[in-house]
Motif scaffolding. Structure first.
Motif, PDB file in Angstrom:
ATOM      1  N   GLY A 270       0.784  -1.341  -0.118  1.00 45.24           N
ATOM      2  CA  GLY A 270       0.014   0.023  -0.060  1.00 45.24           C
ATOM      3  C   GLY A 270       0.844   1.349   0.036  1.00 45.24           C
ATOM      4  N   LEU A 271       1.987   1.168   0.746  1.00 48.11           N
ATOM      5  CA  LEU A 271       2.855   2.570   0.786  1.00 48.11           C
ATOM      6  C   LEU A 271       3.381   2.555  -0.755  1.00 48.11           C
ATOM      7  N   ARG A 272       3.867   1.493  -1.337  1.00 46.86           N
ATOM      8  CA  ARG A 272       4.431   1.829  -2.769  1.00 46.86           C
ATOM      9  C   ARG A 272       3.488   2.133  -3.496  1.00 46.86           C
ATOM     10  N   ALA A 273       2.147   1.741  -3.334  1.00 46.82           N
ATOM     11  CA  ALA A 273       1.217   2.440  -4.365  1.00 46.82           C
ATOM     12  C   ALA A 273       0.874   3.834  -4.078  1.00 46.82           C
ATOM     13  N   VAL A 274       0.600   4.156  -2.883  1.00 50.28           N
ATOM     14  CA  VAL A 274       0.531   5.449  -2.576  1.00 50.28           C
ATOM     15  C   VAL A 274       1.503   6.452  -3.179  1.00 50.28           C
ATOM     16  N   ARG A 275       3.011   5.685  -3.162  1.00 48.98           N
ATOM     17  CA  ARG A 275       3.964   6.418  -3.804  1.00 48.98           C
ATOM     18  C   ARG A 275       4.114   6.623  -5.174  1.00 48.98           C
ATOM     19  N   ASP A 276       3.239   5.752  -5.969  1.00 47.28           N
ATOM     20  CA  ASP A 276       2.861   5.525  -7.448  1.00 47.28           C
ATOM     21  C   ASP A 276       4.186   4.518  -7.915  1.00 47.28           C
ATOM     22  N   GLN A 277       4.428   3.538  -7.020  1.00 49.43           N
ATOM     23  CA  GLN A 277       5.682   2.623  -7.300  1.00 49.43           C
ATOM     24  C   GLN A 277       4.899   1.105  -7.437  1.00 49.43           C
ATOM     25  N   PRO A 278       5.615   0.590  -8.570  1.00 50.89           N
ATOM     26  CA  PRO A 278       5.193  -0.969  -8.718  1.00 50.89           C
ATOM     27  C   PRO A 278       5.763  -1.673  -7.629  1.00 50.89           C
ATOM     28  N   MET A 279       5.400  -3.176  -7.543  1.00 53.14           N
ATOM     29  CA  MET A 279       6.043  -3.933  -6.797  1.00 53.14           C
ATOM     30  C   MET A 279       7.255  -4.131  -7.222  1.00 53.14           C
ATOM     31  N   VAL A 280       8.324  -4.384  -5.967  1.00 54.02           N
ATOM     32  CA  VAL A 280       9.605  -4.576  -6.352  1.00 54.02           C
ATOM     33  C   VAL A 280      10.095  -6.126  -5.924  1.00 54.02           C
ATOM     34  N   GLY A 281      11.270  -6.321  -6.547  1.00 52.19           N
ATOM     35  CA  GLY A 281      11.643  -7.860  -6.052  1.00 52.19           C
ATOM     36  C   GLY A 281      11.757  -8.292  -4.900  1.00 52.19           C
ATOM     37  N   SER A 282      12.182  -7.245  -4.275  1.00 53.64           N
ATOM     38  CA  SER A 282      12.267  -7.736  -2.568  1.00 53.64           C
ATOM     39  C   SER A 282      11.236  -8.043  -1.915  1.00 53.64           C
ATOM     40  N   GLN A 283       9.994  -7.624  -2.523  1.00 49.03           N
ATOM     41  CA  GLN A 283       8.742  -8.179  -1.821  1.00 49.03           C
ATOM     42  C   GLN A 283       8.539  -9.756  -2.133  1.00 49.03           C
ATOM     43  N   VAL A 284       9.079 -10.307  -3.140  1.00 48.75           N
ATOM     44  CA  VAL A 284       8.801 -11.609  -3.358  1.00 48.75           C
ATOM     45  C   VAL A 284       9.340 -12.432  -2.385  1.00 48.75           C
ATOM     46  N   PRO A 285      10.153 -12.362  -1.668  1.00 51.79           N
ATOM     47  CA  PRO A 285      10.451 -13.364  -0.610  1.00 51.79           C
ATOM     48  C   PRO A 285       9.230 -13.152   0.526  1.00 51.79           C
ATOM     49  N   ALA A 286       8.890 -11.809   0.557  1.00 53.47           N
ATOM     50  CA  ALA A 286       7.748 -11.521   1.760  1.00 53.47           C
ATOM     51  C   ALA A 286       6.539 -12.510   1.345  1.00 53.47           C
ATOM     52  N   ILE A 287       6.315 -12.273   0.013  1.00 51.69           N
ATOM     53  CA  ILE A 287       4.959 -13.087  -0.578  1.00 51.69           C
ATOM     54  C   ILE A 287       5.285 -14.650  -0.219  1.00 51.69           C
ATOM     55  N   GLY A 288       6.612 -14.901  -0.509  1.00 48.31           N
ATOM     56  CA  GLY A 288       6.725 -16.578  -0.267  1.00 48.31           C
ATOM     57  C   GLY A 288       6.583 -16.888   1.222  1.00 48.31           C
ATOM     58  N   VAL A 289       6.954 -15.894   2.026  1.00 49.30           N
ATOM     59  CA  VAL A 289       6.746 -16.052   3.518  1.00 49.30           C
ATOM     60  C   VAL A 289       5.398 -16.178   3.902  1.00 49.30           C
ATOM     61  N   VAL A 290       4.453 -15.241   3.472  1.00 51.74           N
ATOM     62  CA  VAL A 290       3.089 -15.412   3.707  1.00 51.74           C
ATOM     63  C   VAL A 290       2.356 -16.695   3.101  1.00 51.74           C
ATOM     64  N   GLU A 291       2.889 -16.836   1.812  1.00 52.90           N
ATOM     65  CA  GLU A 291       2.281 -18.138   1.117  1.00 52.90           C
ATOM     66  C   GLU A 291       2.699 -19.466   2.051  1.00 52.90           C
ATOM     67  N   LEU A 292       3.850 -19.471   2.467  1.00 52.48           N
ATOM     68  CA  LEU A 292       4.296 -20.662   3.287  1.00 52.48           C
ATOM     69  C   LEU A 292       3.628 -20.713   4.479  1.00 52.48           C
ATOM     70  N   ALA A 293       3.136 -19.483   5.093  1.00 52.27           N
ATOM     71  CA  ALA A 293       2.133 -19.697   6.428  1.00 52.27           C
ATOM     72  C   ALA A 293       1.078 -19.957   5.707  1.00 52.27           C
TER      73      ALA A 293
END
Length: 117
Positions: free
Chosen positions: A20-43
């Motif tokens: 959401g912070l990146r969206a407010v700043r008008d920025q796309p998803m970045v590669g550093s968010q991919v591991p975070a997505i993986g952690v949530v998916e693993l959970a």
């Protein structure tokens, strides 16, 4: 089950806030968010396994079909959001990821309600 629900919900909220912070700043998803997505998916996978083991050991819920529908839905949402974000390199990729994370949190609440009966 409640501690796992809280952990999954907190992880999804943190990822959603980051997106959401990146969206407010008008920025796309970045590669550093991919591991975070993986952690949530693993959970989410761990949560699904815990529910499966619990139900195989005799635990019941108010509506098992609805419970499994929510569990399967939440497993599919993050990979779909990731695929969308990978293709869409605009701020909307961050918006989609943030919305999916909010949906995962709402599904956590519903899973808890169904589990309690």
């Amino acid at each position: 089950m409640l501690p796992l629900l809280l952990v999954v919900g907190l992880l999804a909220l943190l990822l959603g806030a980051w997106a959401g912070l990146r969206a407010v700043r008008d920025q796309p998803m970045v590669g550093s968010q991919v591991p975070a997505i993986g952690v949530v998916e693993l959970a989410l996978v761990v949560q699904t396994v815990v529910v499966a083991v619990g139900m195989s050991n005799g635990a019941t819920s108010a509506d098992p079909m609805l419970l499994w529908g929510y569990l399967v839905t939440q497993l599919v949402l993050l990979p779909v959001a990731f695929a969308w974000a990978f293709v869409e390199r605009t701020r909307w990729s961050s918006v989609v990821l943030a919305v999916v994370c909010v949906v995962v949190v709402v599904l956590q609440v519903r899973i808890w309600q169904i589990w309690l009966g």
